[in-house]
Design a protein around this motif. Structure first.
Motif, PDB file in Angstrom:
ATOM      1  N   ARG A  60      29.951 -25.186   5.262  1.00 21.03           N
ATOM      2  CA  ARG A  60      30.437 -26.202   6.204  1.00 21.03           C
ATOM      3  C   ARG A  60      29.752 -27.539   5.934  1.00 21.03           C
ATOM      4  N   ALA A  61      28.460 -27.503   5.639  1.00 20.66           N
ATOM      5  CA  ALA A  61      27.740 -28.738   5.316  1.00 20.66           C
ATOM      6  C   ALA A  61      28.246 -29.333   4.008  1.00 20.66           C
ATOM      7  N   ASP A  62      28.521 -28.473   3.020  1.00 17.42           N
ATOM      8  CA  ASP A  62      29.083 -28.953   1.746  1.00 17.42           C
ATOM      9  C   ASP A  62      30.405 -29.673   1.977  1.00 17.42           C
ATOM     10  N   GLN A  63      31.264 -29.078   2.801  1.00 16.53           N
ATOM     11  CA  GLN A  63      32.573 -29.666   3.076  1.00 16.53           C
ATOM     12  C   GLN A  63      32.434 -31.030   3.757  1.00 16.53           C
ATOM     13  N   ALA A  64      31.540 -31.118   4.727  1.00 17.34           N
ATOM     14  CA  ALA A  64      31.333 -32.392   5.425  1.00 17.34           C
ATOM     15  C   ALA A  64      30.831 -33.460   4.458  1.00 17.34           C
ATOM     16  N   MET A  65      29.947 -33.065   3.545  1.00 20.07           N
ATOM     17  CA  MET A  65      29.420 -33.988   2.546  1.00 20.07           C
ATOM     18  C   MET A  65      30.536 -34.496   1.633  1.00 20.07           C
ATOM     19  N   LEU A 121      18.959 -19.193  -4.538  1.00 22.27           N
ATOM     20  CA  LEU A 121      18.885 -20.070  -5.710  1.00 22.27           C
ATOM     21  C   LEU A 121      20.280 -20.542  -6.120  1.00 22.27           C
ATOM     22  N   LEU A 122      21.243 -19.612  -6.070  1.00 23.29           N
ATOM     23  CA  LEU A 122      22.612 -19.975  -6.418  1.00 23.29           C
ATOM     24  C   LEU A 122      23.189 -20.959  -5.407  1.00 23.29           C
ATOM     25  N   THR A 127      25.192 -26.382  -4.232  1.00 24.17           N
ATOM     26  CA  THR A 127      25.200 -27.620  -3.451  1.00 24.17           C
ATOM     27  C   THR A 127      24.830 -28.818  -4.313  1.00 24.17           C
ATOM     28  N   VAL A 128      23.834 -28.651  -5.184  1.00 25.60           N
ATOM     29  CA  VAL A 128      23.427 -29.750  -6.071  1.00 25.60           C
ATOM     30  C   VAL A 128      24.581 -30.158  -6.983  1.00 25.60           C
ATOM     31  N   GLN A 129      25.324 -29.183  -7.486  1.00 27.82           N
ATOM     32  CA  GLN A 129      26.469 -29.516  -8.348  1.00 27.82           C
ATOM     33  C   GLN A 129      27.523 -30.304  -7.586  1.00 27.82           C
ATOM     34  N   TRP A 130      27.750 -29.952  -6.325  1.00 31.05           N
ATOM     35  CA  TRP A 130      28.735 -30.694  -5.522  1.00 31.05           C
ATOM     36  C   TRP A 130      28.225 -32.095  -5.206  1.00 31.05           C
TER      37      TRP A 130
END
Length: 220
Positions: A60-65, A121-122, A127-130
């Motif tokens: 959800r945080a990834d999507q908001a970002m 770790l994954l 997240t870093v890749q996004w």
């Protein structure tokens, strides 16, 4: 009347609220089912294990970002400004349940949870890749590796700082991230100078730039 179906977002919201009242460790899926008045197998239909809720929460945080990267004028921002916006939007999404978010991370890192440590770790890598994609970073090879390592460190340092930040609007974290990004800017400038001294690097860089500049291509 017992509900027979509920969506994944409602399940996640209920689980986070209950975890916030007691703790992530003490949260049980049968309590979420009872709270929503649904059978336990309805939760299994969306989440096959408790840790899947962790992944959904950080997704959800990834999507908001990523949505933040669609704001008008975003592409005109500097890389420093884009990274600051993206990382803070990610953290802002988690802020309502900061303690639970911290407990989720600690749960993954417990010594007996080796499989969850790997997933942790994954998760960081994903997240870093996004963040890189949303920040419009397009470097390759050695430069990409250096940037990924630096961004991973920046992201984790900011996350750890944020977990103990009680300031209004997470203002201390925002200033911390701004300072860290300033350091990254200086390091990148230093790296660029070092690379320019490497034999042949300047010529390779010029050829790469020319290959991506339409005006530099010969007329046909």
């Amino acid at each position: 009347m017992t509900k027979q179906a509920v969506d994944a977002d409602s399940l996640l919201d209920t689980a986070m609220r209950l975890a916030n009242e007691r703790s992530w460790e003490k949260l049980h899926l049968h309590e979420v089912a009872r709270e929503l008045d649904i059978p336990l197998h309805e939760i299994h239909r969306h989440f096959s294990q408790k840790d899947d809720l962790v992944e959904a929460w950080y997704d959800r945080a990834d999507q908001a970002m990523l949505k933040a990267a669609q704001a008008p004028g975003y592409s005109e921002l500097t890389l420093h400004e884009r990274l600051h916006l993206l990382i803070m939007r990610w953290l802002d999404t988690l802020a309502e349940y900061k303690t639970v978010s911290r407990d989720m991370l600690l749960y993954k890192l417990e010594p007996g949870h080796v499989h969850l440590q790997l997933q942790g770790l994954l998760r960081v890598s994903r997240t870093v890749q996004w963040i890189r994609e949303a920040a419009l970073q397009d470097s390759t090879h050695l430069q990409r590796i250096i940037e990924e390592v630096g961004l991973t460190g920046l992201y984790l340092q900011t996350f750890l700082y944020w977990m103990s930040d009680s300031s209004a609007g997470q203002s201390k974290t925002r200033r911390f991230l701004h300072r860290r990004l300033g350091l990254v800017d200086r390091c990148e400038k230093g790296l660029a100078r070092v690379q320019s001294w490497l034999p042949g690097f300047g010529r390779r860089k010029a050829r790469h730039a020319a290959s991506h500049d339409p005006s530099a291509q010969p007329d046909t």
